[in-house]
Design an enzyme around this catalytic site. Structure first.
Site, PDB file in Angstrom:
ATOM      1  N   HIS A  16       0.840  -1.202   0.000  1.00  0.00           N
ATOM      2  CA  HIS A  16       0.000   0.000   0.000  1.00  0.00           C
ATOM      3  C   HIS A  16       0.878   1.256   0.000  1.00  0.00           C
ATOM      4  CE1 HIS A  16      -3.755   2.217   1.179  1.00  0.00           C
ATOM      5  NE2 HIS A  16      -2.850   3.077   1.598  1.00  0.00           N
ATOM      6  N   GLU A  17       1.848   1.291   0.904  1.00  0.00           N
ATOM      7  CA  GLU A  17       2.717   2.464   1.007  1.00  0.00           C
ATOM      8  C   GLU A  17       3.640   2.599  -0.201  1.00  0.00           C
ATOM      9  OE1 GLU A  17       2.111   4.819   3.102  1.00  0.00           O
ATOM     10  OE2 GLU A  17       0.555   3.590   4.004  1.00  0.00           O
ATOM     11  N   HIS A  20       1.844   4.407  -2.896  1.00  0.00           N
ATOM     12  CA  HIS A  20       1.897   5.853  -2.645  1.00  0.00           C
ATOM     13  C   HIS A  20       3.252   6.424  -3.047  1.00  0.00           C
ATOM     14  CE1 HIS A  20      -1.953   5.977  -0.807  1.00  0.00           C
ATOM     15  NE2 HIS A  20      -1.601   5.462   0.352  1.00  0.00           N
TER      16      HIS A  20
END
Length: 89
Positions: A16-17, A20
């Site tokens: 997820h990170e 980003h």
């Protein structure tokens, strides 16, 4: 079992990170622009497995119809709502 669940959670969080981080480098996300923030959250929720059927089932969100879309929207809305720029909007 607990260790496997912890490992899966860590892996999903890292992916997820990393989505980003990729978006920030590639698309130059303006984190004060709520549309940018929402877009990267949508991508991260879709690509990281945050909204997989098993993850949602474990959270108690059991939907047969449009489960993925509902999860992605809910998670993006929660994240964008925590953005300091959205306070008071």
């Amino acid at each position: 079992q607990h260790m496997q669940n912890s490992r899966s959670l860590i892996e999903a969080t890292m992916v997820h990170e990393l989505v980003h981080a990729y978006d920030d480098c590639r698309a130059h996300v303006d984190w004060t622009d709520l549309k940018h923030h929402a877009c990267t959250e949508i991508r991260a929720a879709n690509l990281s497995g945050d909204c997989s059927f098993s993850q949602e089932f474990a959270r108690g969100n059991f939907n047969l119809r449009a489960q993925q879309q509902k999860c992605v929207r809910r998670r993006a809305e929660l994240s964008v709502a925590m953005n300091p720029t959205s306070q008071g909007s």
